[in-house]
Design a protein around this motif. Structure first.
Motif, short mmCIF file in Angstrom:
data_model
loop_
_atom_site.label_atom_id
_atom_site.label_comp_id
_atom_site.label_asym_id
_atom_site.label_seq_id
_atom_site.Cartn_x
_atom_site.Cartn_y
_atom_site.Cartn_z
N LEU A 48 6.11 -22.15 10.04
CA LEU A 48 5.72 -22.28 8.62
C LEU A 48 4.28 -21.84 8.39
O LEU A 48 3.94 -21.41 7.29
CB LEU A 48 5.91 -23.72 8.14
CG LEU A 48 7.35 -24.22 8.06
CD1 LEU A 48 7.38 -25.70 7.72
CD2 LEU A 48 8.16 -23.41 7.05
N GLU A 51 4.98 -18.11 8.04
CA GLU A 51 5.95 -17.71 7.03
C GLU A 51 5.80 -18.59 5.79
O GLU A 51 6.47 -19.60 5.65
CB GLU A 51 7.34 -17.76 7.64
CG GLU A 51 7.40 -16.79 8.81
CD GLU A 51 8.66 -16.85 9.62
OE1 GLU A 51 9.68 -17.29 9.09
OE2 GLU A 51 8.60 -16.42 10.78
N GLU A 53 6.44 -18.17 2.59
CA GLU A 53 7.42 -18.17 1.51
C GLU A 53 8.67 -18.95 1.89
O GLU A 53 9.78 -18.54 1.60
CB GLU A 53 7.79 -16.73 1.14
CG GLU A 53 6.61 -15.89 0.68
CD GLU A 53 5.89 -16.49 -0.52
OE1 GLU A 53 6.57 -16.88 -1.49
OE2 GLU A 53 4.65 -16.55 -0.49
N THR A 54 8.46 -20.08 2.51
CA THR A 54 9.56 -20.88 3.03
C THR A 54 9.46 -22.28 2.45
O THR A 54 8.36 -22.79 2.23
CB THR A 54 9.45 -20.95 4.57
OG1 THR A 54 9.42 -19.62 5.08
CG2 THR A 54 10.60 -21.68 5.19
N ASP A 55 10.60 -22.92 2.22
CA ASP A 55 10.63 -24.31 1.78
C ASP A 55 10.41 -25.18 3.01
O ASP A 55 11.34 -25.56 3.71
CB ASP A 55 11.97 -24.63 1.10
CG ASP A 55 12.04 -26.07 0.59
OD1 ASP A 55 11.19 -26.90 0.96
OD2 ASP A 55 12.99 -26.35 -0.18
N ALA A 59 12.97 -27.31 5.71
CA ALA A 59 13.02 -26.95 7.13
C ALA A 59 12.64 -28.12 8.03
O ALA A 59 13.33 -28.42 9.02
CB ALA A 59 12.11 -25.75 7.40
N LYS A 118 17.68 -19.78 4.72
CA LYS A 118 17.05 -19.35 5.98
C LYS A 118 16.34 -20.50 6.70
O LYS A 118 16.19 -20.47 7.92
CB LYS A 118 16.04 -18.23 5.73
CG LYS A 118 16.64 -16.99 5.15
CD LYS A 118 17.30 -16.12 6.18
CE LYS A 118 17.67 -14.81 5.53
NZ LYS A 118 18.57 -14.01 6.25
N GLU A 119 15.90 -21.50 5.96
CA GLU A 119 15.22 -22.64 6.58
C GLU A 119 16.13 -23.35 7.59
O GLU A 119 15.66 -23.85 8.62
CB GLU A 119 14.75 -23.64 5.51
CG GLU A 119 13.61 -23.15 4.66
CD GLU A 119 14.02 -22.25 3.48
OE1 GLU A 119 13.13 -21.88 2.69
OE2 GLU A 119 15.22 -21.92 3.35
N MET A 122 16.26 -21.35 10.69
CA MET A 122 15.04 -21.59 11.46
C MET A 122 15.17 -22.84 12.34
O MET A 122 14.70 -22.85 13.48
CB MET A 122 13.84 -21.73 10.52
CG MET A 122 13.45 -20.45 9.82
SD MET A 122 12.19 -20.70 8.54
CE MET A 122 10.77 -21.15 9.54
N ALA A 161 15.98 -14.80 10.26
CA ALA A 161 15.40 -15.90 9.48
C ALA A 161 13.90 -16.01 9.68
O ALA A 161 13.19 -16.42 8.77
CB ALA A 161 16.06 -17.23 9.87
N SER A 162 13.42 -15.65 10.88
CA SER A 162 12.01 -15.87 11.20
C SER A 162 11.61 -14.98 12.37
O SER A 162 12.07 -15.19 13.49
CB SER A 162 11.80 -17.35 11.58
OG SER A 162 10.55 -17.54 12.21
#
Length: 183
Positions: A48, A51, A53-55, A59, A118-119, A122, A161-162
């Motif tokens: 995180l 990245e 732009e991730t919730d 996650a 995607k979270e 991850m 995803a990552s």
């Protein structure tokens, strides 16, 4: 520096997971199971930081809760009531369907994970990263080899995803080959 996750969300999930997994140990050790969940969430937190732009809350909550339905008496409904539908759906996707034959469970789980944000992908990447440590002493060559092959399957299915976690998993898969060579 602005983060995409909150400490309160982490603490709430960590407490819930610690309670749910109370008394459980990591396989082949005397280490409390909560350590595995800490390792998985640490991998997610590291990703995180790269990245943005991730919730992050989704996650991290799923990282800490990912084994709750599979390995405890916790239900989907309890997670949904406590953490919301997105987290409950993520945890459910990360839960193996024990009604299926063992050799079908990973493919089924990966298909359900791929239907999630995607979270959730991850979390599965982070889970396998943290699990690719030295295998339990009682595993034979076949089990060690199969576990590494599952790692490759996870990598191939979820690597998009990552970049950060995909790179970490690829490295762990490569390193895990040493355990095969030692048997």
């Amino acid at each position: 520096m602005k983060r995409n996750w909150s400490q309160e969300s982490y603490i709430k999930s960590y407490k819930f997971a610690a309670q749910a997994h109370q008394g459980q140990k990591m396989p082949g050790s005397e280490i409390p199971y909560i350590m595995h969940l800490s390792f998985v969430s640490m991998e997610v937190i590291a990703a995180l930081s790269v990245e943005k732009e991730t919730d992050g809350n989704l996650a991290i909550q799923c990282a800490l809760l990912h084994d709750s339905i599979e390995d405890t008496h916790t239900t989907y409904e309890q997670i949904k009531a406590e953490f919301g539908e997105a987290v409950a759906k993520g945890v459910l996707a990360l839960t193996k369907d024990k009604n299926l034959d063992k050799h079908l469970q990973m493919e089924d789980s990966l298909q359900r994970i791929k239907q999630q944000p995607k979270e959730i992908w991850m979390v599965k990447l982070a889970d396998r990263i943290s699990n690719l440590q030295a295998p339990p002493h009682y595993w034979n060559l076949e089990k060690i080899t199969r576990y590494r092959e599952e790692g490759i399957q996870i990598y191939e299915a979820l690597k998009d995803a990552s970049d950060f976690l995909a790179s970490r998993l690829a490295s762990k898969i490569q390193d895990y080959k040493l355990f095969i060579d030692q048997v």
